[in-house]
Motif scaffolding. Structure first.
Motif, PDB file in Angstrom:
ATOM      1  N   UNK A   2      -2.099   0.040   2.047  1.00 39.04           N
ATOM      2  CA  UNK A   2      -3.089   1.098   1.880  1.00 39.04           C
ATOM      3  C   UNK A   2      -4.255   0.689   0.991  1.00 39.04           C
ATOM      4  N   UNK A   3      -3.979  -0.143  -0.019  1.00 36.20           N
ATOM      5  CA  UNK A   3      -5.016  -0.491  -0.985  1.00 36.20           C
ATOM      6  C   UNK A   3      -6.201  -1.208  -0.346  1.00 36.20           C
ATOM      7  N   UNK A   4      -5.915  -2.159   0.530  1.00 34.74           N
ATOM      8  CA  UNK A   4      -6.999  -2.950   1.126  1.00 34.74           C
ATOM      9  C   UNK A   4      -7.933  -2.109   2.000  1.00 34.74           C
ATOM     10  N   UNK A   5      -7.423  -1.329   2.947  1.00 31.16           N
ATOM     11  CA  UNK A   5      -8.348  -0.496   3.733  1.00 31.16           C
ATOM     12  C   UNK A   5      -9.038   0.579   2.906  1.00 31.16           C
ATOM     13  N   UNK A   6      -8.355   1.113   1.900  1.00 34.72           N
ATOM     14  CA  UNK A   6      -8.996   2.095   1.037  1.00 34.72           C
ATOM     15  C   UNK A   6     -10.156   1.467   0.264  1.00 34.72           C
ATOM     16  N   UNK A  22     -15.913   0.918  -0.459  1.00 35.99           N
ATOM     17  CA  UNK A  22     -17.174   0.176  -0.516  1.00 35.99           C
ATOM     18  C   UNK A  22     -18.219   0.801   0.404  1.00 35.99           C
ATOM     19  N   UNK A  23     -17.772   1.234   1.588  1.00 38.06           N
ATOM     20  CA  UNK A  23     -18.695   1.876   2.525  1.00 38.06           C
ATOM     21  C   UNK A  23     -19.264   3.159   1.931  1.00 38.06           C
ATOM     22  N   UNK A  24     -18.402   3.935   1.287  1.00 38.61           N
ATOM     23  CA  UNK A  24     -18.856   5.169   0.639  1.00 38.61           C
ATOM     24  C   UNK A  24     -19.841   4.850  -0.486  1.00 38.61           C
ATOM     25  N   UNK A  25     -19.543   3.815  -1.265  1.00 38.93           N
ATOM     26  CA  UNK A  25     -20.420   3.423  -2.374  1.00 38.93           C
ATOM     27  C   UNK A  25     -21.799   3.022  -1.864  1.00 38.93           C
ATOM     28  N   UNK A  41     -27.754   2.246   0.589  1.00 36.13           N
ATOM     29  CA  UNK A  41     -27.756   0.934   1.227  1.00 36.13           C
ATOM     30  C   UNK A  41     -27.086   0.976   2.608  1.00 36.13           C
ATOM     31  N   UNK A  42     -27.042   2.150   3.195  1.00 37.99           N
ATOM     32  CA  UNK A  42     -26.345   2.307   4.476  1.00 37.99           C
ATOM     33  C   UNK A  42     -27.257   1.921   5.637  1.00 37.99           C
ATOM     34  N   UNK A  43     -27.435   0.620   5.839  1.00 38.35           N
ATOM     35  CA  UNK A  43     -28.219   0.149   6.975  1.00 38.35           C
ATOM     36  C   UNK A  43     -27.395  -0.845   7.779  1.00 38.35           C
ATOM     37  N   UNK A  44     -27.940  -1.313   8.886  1.00 38.77           N
ATOM     38  CA  UNK A  44     -27.184  -2.193   9.767  1.00 38.77           C
ATOM     39  C   UNK A  44     -26.878  -3.534   9.115  1.00 38.77           C
ATOM     40  N   UNK A  45     -27.808  -4.059   8.350  1.00 40.16           N
ATOM     41  CA  UNK A  45     -27.574  -5.335   7.683  1.00 40.16           C
ATOM     42  C   UNK A  45     -26.377  -5.242   6.746  1.00 40.16           C
ATOM     43  N   UNK A  46     -26.318  -4.195   5.932  1.00 42.02           N
ATOM     44  CA  UNK A  46     -25.192  -3.980   5.015  1.00 42.02           C
ATOM     45  C   UNK A  46     -23.901  -3.779   5.789  1.00 42.02           C
ATOM     46  N   UNK A  47     -23.979  -3.003   6.881  1.00 39.47           N
ATOM     47  CA  UNK A  47     -22.789  -2.727   7.683  1.00 39.47           C
ATOM     48  C   UNK A  47     -22.207  -4.004   8.268  1.00 39.47           C
ATOM     49  N   UNK A  48     -23.044  -4.871   8.796  1.00 35.95           N
ATOM     50  CA  UNK A  48     -22.561  -6.112   9.399  1.00 35.95           C
ATOM     51  C   UNK A  48     -21.924  -7.005   8.345  1.00 35.95           C
ATOM     52  N   UNK A  49     -22.566  -7.106   7.172  1.00 43.46           N
ATOM     53  CA  UNK A  49     -22.000  -7.922   6.094  1.00 43.46           C
ATOM     54  C   UNK A  49     -20.632  -7.385   5.673  1.00 43.46           C
ATOM     55  N   UNK A  89     -13.397   0.591  11.743  1.00 40.05           N
ATOM     56  CA  UNK A  89     -14.269   1.503  12.499  1.00 40.05           C
ATOM     57  C   UNK A  89     -14.812   2.597  11.594  1.00 40.05           C
ATOM     58  N   UNK A  90     -13.945   3.189  10.788  1.00 36.90           N
ATOM     59  CA  UNK A  90     -14.347   4.308   9.937  1.00 36.90           C
ATOM     60  C   UNK A  90     -15.382   3.869   8.904  1.00 36.90           C
ATOM     61  N   UNK A  91     -15.170   2.689   8.295  1.00 38.53           N
ATOM     62  CA  UNK A  91     -16.117   2.193   7.293  1.00 38.53           C
ATOM     63  C   UNK A  91     -17.485   1.940   7.914  1.00 38.53           C
ATOM     64  N   UNK A  92     -17.503   1.332   9.101  1.00 43.50           N
ATOM     65  CA  UNK A  92     -18.780   1.069   9.783  1.00 43.50           C
ATOM     66  C   UNK A  92     -19.450   2.382  10.185  1.00 43.50           C
ATOM     67  N   UNK A  93     -18.650   3.330  10.645  1.00 40.12           N
ATOM     68  CA  UNK A  93     -19.205   4.629  11.053  1.00 40.12           C
ATOM     69  C   UNK A  93     -19.809   5.369   9.865  1.00 40.12           C
TER      70      UNK A  93
END
Length: 237
Positions: A23-27, A32-35, A41-49, A114-118
């Motif tokens: 659980x720790x790793x996916x959380x 990080x996605x939420x942060x 910083x929620x753009x495609x470049x950040x998402x791909x990285x 998927x959820x983090x990218x979304x």
């Protein structure tokens, strides 16, 4: 797939200590996605990285936990002998444990990816769907590789962590020639086929990545089955 073996394996793998690690790793990935979202910083470049980090670091570490965890502890403590004494073919035992590991990686790896990218870019250019599929196929390959490690060596976790952090993260991340032999880059190639993002560029061709994923997955499961056959009921090879 043997349902009895699967049930035993799920209960052992999803025990108190391992479920925390799973659980720790996916959380952390979703965190990080939420942060990034909160920081603007929620753009495609950040998402791909971030998604490359998910496939290249989070996923292989999950693979170590799940792939080795379905069989290595049983070999270490000798309880595998009880299972092998039953009228169940040893390749079927391995195949069942592989399916358990692959399903756990799908749940704890592909779904959070998927959820983090979304969270970052919603459905833009198919980034979320692409990396989710890439994480799924890469996770299946990791399950086979780490399951094999769990059968062939008693140092599976140590070797697996070194492989995950050194080969997949460092070598595969910085040495161009090594990327052709990196599961994370095979998964990224699959993601690139689904996503139209200009920030995503695969380093391995689809014609190489797909056969490589198939060979590694089937080869790992087959070899693990052969090695398990070599175990005697005293636990020696």
């Amino acid at each position: 797939m043997n349902t009895v073996v699967a049930g035993i394996t799920y209960r052992a793998l999803l025990g108190r200590r391992r479920i925390i690690l799973l659980l720790l790793l996916p959380l952390a990935l979703v965190g990080l996605a939420v942060l990034f979202r909160l920081l603007g910083e929620a753009d495609q470049d950040t998402a791909v990285v971030l998604m490359k980090f998910a496939i290249g670091t989070v996923l292989p570490l999950l693979g170590v936990i799940a792939g080795t965890g379905v069989i290595a502890p049983e070999i270490d403590d000798g309880t595998i002998i009880h299972l092998m004494s039953k009228p169940i073919s040893r390749p079927l035992i391995v195949q069942t444990k592989f399916l358990v590991a692959a399903s756990v990686l799908a749940l704890f790896g592909a779904v959070p990816t998927y959820f983090a990218a979304w969270l970052l870019v919603s459905n833009e250019d198919g980034i979320a769907a692409g990396f989710a599929l890439g994480a799924l196929v890469a996770g299946i390959a990791y399950a086979a590789v780490f399951l094999l490690l769990g059968v062939v060596t008693r140092h599976a976790v140590t070797i697996g962590v070194i492989y995950a952090l050194v080969w997949e993260t460092v070598v595969g991340g910085f040495i161009t020639g090594a990327r052709k032999f990196s599961i994370q880059h095979w998964g990224t190639t699959i993601a690139d086929q689904i996503s139209a993002s200009p920030f995503l560029k695969a380093d391995v061709t689809l014609s190489f990545a797909v056969p490589a994923l198939i060979v590694v997955t089937l080869g790992g499961v087959f070899w693990a089955g052969l090695r398990l056959r070599a175990f005697s009921l005293t636990g020696d090879e």
